[in-house]
Design an enzyme around this catalytic site. Structure first.
Site, PDB file in Angstrom:
ATOM      1  N   ASP A  10       0.880  -1.179   0.000  1.00 45.84           N
ATOM      2  CA  ASP A  10       0.000   0.000   0.000  1.00 45.84           C
ATOM      3  C   ASP A  10       0.914   1.224   0.000  1.00 45.84           C
ATOM      4  O   ASP A  10       2.127   1.118   0.209  1.00 45.84           O
ATOM      5  CB  ASP A  10      -0.903  -0.009   1.245  1.00 45.84           C
ATOM      6  CG  ASP A  10      -1.837   1.210   1.306  1.00 45.84           C
ATOM      7  OD1 ASP A  10      -2.317   1.644   0.247  1.00 45.84           O
ATOM      8  OD2 ASP A  10      -2.071   1.738   2.413  1.00 45.84           O
ATOM      9  N   SER A  11       0.292   2.391  -0.179  1.00 40.43           N
ATOM     10  CA  SER A  11       1.068   3.637  -0.132  1.00 40.43           C
ATOM     11  C   SER A  11       1.419   4.004   1.314  1.00 40.43           C
ATOM     12  O   SER A  11       2.076   5.001   1.546  1.00 40.43           O
ATOM     13  CB  SER A  11       0.246   4.767  -0.736  1.00 40.43           C
ATOM     14  OG  SER A  11      -0.932   4.943   0.031  1.00 40.43           O
ATOM     15  N   TYR A  42      -0.783   8.360  -2.860  1.00 39.11           N
ATOM     16  CA  TYR A  42      -0.861   8.041  -4.284  1.00 39.11           C
ATOM     17  C   TYR A  42      -2.014   8.800  -4.955  1.00 39.11           C
ATOM     18  O   TYR A  42      -2.036   8.990  -6.161  1.00 39.11           O
ATOM     19  CB  TYR A  42      -1.131   6.533  -4.483  1.00 39.11           C
ATOM     20  CG  TYR A  42       0.057   5.616  -4.329  1.00 39.11           C
ATOM     21  CD1 TYR A  42       1.290   6.060  -3.858  1.00 39.11           C
ATOM     22  CD2 TYR A  42      -0.064   4.258  -4.664  1.00 39.11           C
ATOM     23  CE1 TYR A  42       2.352   5.185  -3.719  1.00 39.11           C
ATOM     24  CE2 TYR A  42       1.003   3.381  -4.542  1.00 39.11           C
ATOM     25  CZ  TYR A  42       2.203   3.838  -4.068  1.00 39.11           C
ATOM     26  OH  TYR A  42       3.258   2.973  -3.941  1.00 39.11           O
ATOM     27  N   GLY A  43      -3.004   9.176  -4.134  1.00 33.00           N
ATOM     28  CA  GLY A  43      -4.288   9.693  -4.622  1.00 33.00           C
ATOM     29  C   GLY A  43      -4.251  10.793  -5.665  1.00 33.00           C
ATOM     30  O   GLY A  43      -5.102  10.832  -6.533  1.00 33.00           O
ATOM     31  N   CYS A  73      -4.551  -1.380  -1.930  1.00 33.25           N
ATOM     32  CA  CYS A  73      -4.728   0.053  -2.141  1.00 33.25           C
ATOM     33  C   CYS A  73      -5.684   0.229  -3.323  1.00 33.25           C
ATOM     34  O   CYS A  73      -5.405  -0.276  -4.428  1.00 33.25           O
ATOM     35  CB  CYS A  73      -3.364   0.666  -2.459  1.00 33.25           C
ATOM     36  SG  CYS A  73      -3.415   2.400  -2.932  1.00 33.25           S
ATOM     37  N   ASN A  74      -6.793   0.903  -3.088  1.00 36.79           N
ATOM     38  CA  ASN A  74      -7.770   1.128  -4.160  1.00 36.79           C
ATOM     39  C   ASN A  74      -7.167   1.937  -5.308  1.00 36.79           C
ATOM     40  O   ASN A  74      -7.412   1.670  -6.478  1.00 36.79           O
ATOM     41  CB  ASN A  74      -8.988   1.876  -3.614  1.00 36.79           C
ATOM     42  CG  ASN A  74      -9.806   1.047  -2.648  1.00 36.79           C
ATOM     43  OD1 ASN A  74     -10.826   0.493  -3.008  1.00 36.79           O
ATOM     44  ND2 ASN A  74      -9.365   0.956  -1.412  1.00 36.79           N
ATOM     45  N   THR A  75      -6.381   2.948  -4.941  1.00 31.58           N
ATOM     46  CA  THR A  75      -5.799   3.831  -5.952  1.00 31.58           C
ATOM     47  C   THR A  75      -4.831   3.055  -6.848  1.00 31.58           C
ATOM     48  O   THR A  75      -4.851   3.198  -8.076  1.00 31.58           O
ATOM     49  CB  THR A  75      -5.066   5.007  -5.272  1.00 31.58           C
ATOM     50  OG1 THR A  75      -5.904   5.529  -4.243  1.00 31.58           O
ATOM     51  CG2 THR A  75      -4.739   6.097  -6.253  1.00 31.58           C
ATOM     52  N   GLU A 151      -1.712   9.071   7.778  1.00 31.92           N
ATOM     53  CA  GLU A 151      -0.282   8.738   7.734  1.00 31.92           C
ATOM     54  C   GLU A 151       0.506   9.437   8.848  1.00 31.92           C
ATOM     55  O   GLU A 151       1.590   9.011   9.205  1.00 31.92           O
ATOM     56  CB  GLU A 151       0.307   9.078   6.360  1.00 31.92           C
ATOM     57  CG  GLU A 151      -0.010   8.063   5.283  1.00 31.92           C
ATOM     58  CD  GLU A 151       0.504   6.658   5.589  1.00 31.92           C
ATOM     59  OE1 GLU A 151       1.664   6.512   5.975  1.00 31.92           O
ATOM     60  OE2 GLU A 151      -0.283   5.701   5.455  1.00 31.92           O
ATOM     61  N   CYS A 183     -11.106   3.468   0.199  1.00 32.04           N
ATOM     62  CA  CYS A 183      -9.666   3.617   0.398  1.00 32.04           C
ATOM     63  C   CYS A 183      -9.334   2.806   1.638  1.00 32.04           C
ATOM     64  O   CYS A 183     -10.067   2.883   2.640  1.00 32.04           O
ATOM     65  CB  CYS A 183      -9.320   5.093   0.609  1.00 32.04           C
ATOM     66  SG  CYS A 183      -7.634   5.392   1.182  1.00 32.04           S
ATOM     67  N   THR A 184      -8.268   2.019   1.581  1.00 26.63           N
ATOM     68  CA  THR A 184      -7.970   1.107   2.695  1.00 26.63           C
ATOM     69  C   THR A 184      -7.555   1.838   3.969  1.00 26.63           C
ATOM     70  O   THR A 184      -7.540   1.250   5.043  1.00 26.63           O
ATOM     71  CB  THR A 184      -6.879   0.093   2.291  1.00 26.63           C
ATOM     72  OG1 THR A 184      -5.733   0.808   1.801  1.00 26.63           O
ATOM     73  CG2 THR A 184      -7.384  -0.856   1.227  1.00 26.63           C
ATOM     74  N   HIS A 185      -7.230   3.118   3.851  1.00 24.48           N
ATOM     75  CA  HIS A 185      -6.901   3.896   5.053  1.00 24.48           C
ATOM     76  C   HIS A 185      -8.146   4.225   5.901  1.00 24.48           C
ATOM     77  O   HIS A 185      -8.054   4.357   7.113  1.00 24.48           O
ATOM     78  CB  HIS A 185      -6.250   5.233   4.666  1.00 24.48           C
ATOM     79  CG  HIS A 185      -4.799   5.138   4.303  1.00 24.48           C
ATOM     80  ND1 HIS A 185      -4.354   4.572   3.140  1.00 24.48           N
ATOM     81  CD2 HIS A 185      -3.691   5.566   4.976  1.00 24.48           C
ATOM     82  CE1 HIS A 185      -3.035   4.664   3.092  1.00 24.48           C
ATOM     83  NE2 HIS A 185      -2.610   5.258   4.197  1.00 24.48           N
TER      84      HIS A 185
END
Ligand code: DGL
Length: 256
Positions: A10-11, A42-43, A73-75, A151, A183-185
Site C-alpha cells: 500500500d502507499s 498516491y491519490g 490500495c484502491n488507488t 499517515e 480507500c484502505t486507510h
C-alpha cells in the site's frame, strides 16, 4: 513455493486493514507487508506514476520470494492492476470500492463513495459503476487530505473530525443509505465516521471480500502454506512511526 509469503503493498498503513482480514482467514501463511510511505499519498498522482510505483513495489515483493501479491490500495488497483497482471506472472488480488454490494442493498438508491481522486477518476471505477450501479445515484467524494492525516498517525481527534465532517455531511444531506469506504486507510477512522453519520447508514469496505478472494486464489493455484509458526515482516521506505503505532510496536519495521 507453497510456504512462500503472501506479499501486500500500500502507499502507507491503510493496507494493514487488509492484512488483518487476511491473517484471520489464512492463519498459516507468512506475510510480507510493504508500505511505500515515502511516496504517499498516491491519490493525486498520475496514472503513469502510480503504475511505476506499483511495479516497483511488486518487484520488491517478488525479490522477497512472494508467491502472490495483494494490492491493498484502491488507488493502486484501479490505476495499475491490469498493467501488473500483464507484466508479472504471479497472481494478483486487487481492491476497489465495494459499489456492487452497496448497489444491491440500497433502498434509497443513493450511495456515497469516499475515495481518492485517483480512484474516482479511474477507468476501472467508471466501468464498475456502469456494470453494477447504472441506475443508482452515486455521490462521489474525493477525500482530499485524509490519507495524509492518517499517515501522521492520527485516527481520531479534532483534525480527523473536522475533515470528515466536510466530506460526510453533504453526502448524508443528499440521502445516502450506504457509505462505501473506497480507500484502505479509511476503516482506521471507523469510530469517528460512525459518530458523525446517522446509524441507519450502512458502512461498507472491501476488506473481508479481499481476504476471501485471496483464499480462493490460493486454493485455486494450490499454493496454500501449511506452517504452524508464521512470520509477518514489515518494510517501509519512509518514517516507521505510524506503522509502529498501528502495530502497537509489536513488530520490527525494516527500513528500506
Ligand atoms: N490506501 C490507499 C487507497 O486505498 C491510499 C491512497 C493514497 O495514498 O492516496 O486508495
Amino acid at each position: 513455493m507453497n510456504n512462500s509469503p503472501i506479499g501486500i503493498f500500500d502507499s502507507g498503513i491503510g493496507g494493514i486493514t487488509i492484512l488483518n482480514s487476511i491473517k484471520r482467514i489464512l492463519p498459516n501463511e507468512n506475510i510480507i507487508y510493504l508500505s511505500d510511505n515515502l511516496n504517499s499519498p498516491y491519490g493525486n498522482k498520475s496514472k503513469k506514476k502510480i503504475q511505476k510505483l506499483s511495479t516497483k513495489n511488486t518487484q520488491f515483493l517478488i525479490d522477497h520470494d512472494c508467491k502472490l501479491i495483494v494490492v491493498a490500495c484502491n488507488t493502486a488497483t484501479t490505476n495499475s492492476i491490469k498493467n501488473l497482471r500483464s507484466n508479472f506472472k504471479i497472481p494478483f488480488i486487487g481492491i476497489e470500492p465495494a459499489i456492487k454490494p452497496a448497489a444491491i442493498k440500497t433502498k434509497s438508491g443513493i450511495i456515497g463513495v469516499l475515495a481518492t481522486k485517483g480512484t474516482l477518476s479511474s477507468h476501472l471505477f467508471s466501468y464498475t459503476i456502469s456494470n453494477y450501479a447504472k441506475n443508482i445515484n452515486i455521490i462521489e467524494q474525493n477525500a482530499e487530505g485524509l490519507v495524509e492525516i492518517i499517515e501522521k498517525g492520527l485516527f481520531e481527534g479534532d483534525e480527523v473530525e473536522e475533515t470528515l465532517k466536510k466530506y460526510l455531511f453533504p453526502m448524508v444531506q443528499k440521502g445516502i443509505d450506504h457509505l462505501v469506504l473506497g480507500c484502505t486507510h479509511y476503516p482506521l477512522l471507523i469510530k469517528t465516521i460512525k459518530s458523525l453519520i446517522p446509524k441507519n447508514i450502512k458502512i461498507i469496505d472491501s476488506g473481508k471480500a479481499v481476504a476471501k478472494q485471496t483464499k480462493k486464489i490460493i486454493d485455486k493455484n494450490s499454493i496454500k502454506s501449511n506452517l504452524n509458526k508464521v512470520k509477518y515482516s514489515f518494510y517501509c521506505n519512509g518514517s516507521p512511526k505510524s506503522l509502529n503505532k498501528i502495530l502497537n510496536n509489536k513488530f520490527v519495521i525494516n527500513k528500506i
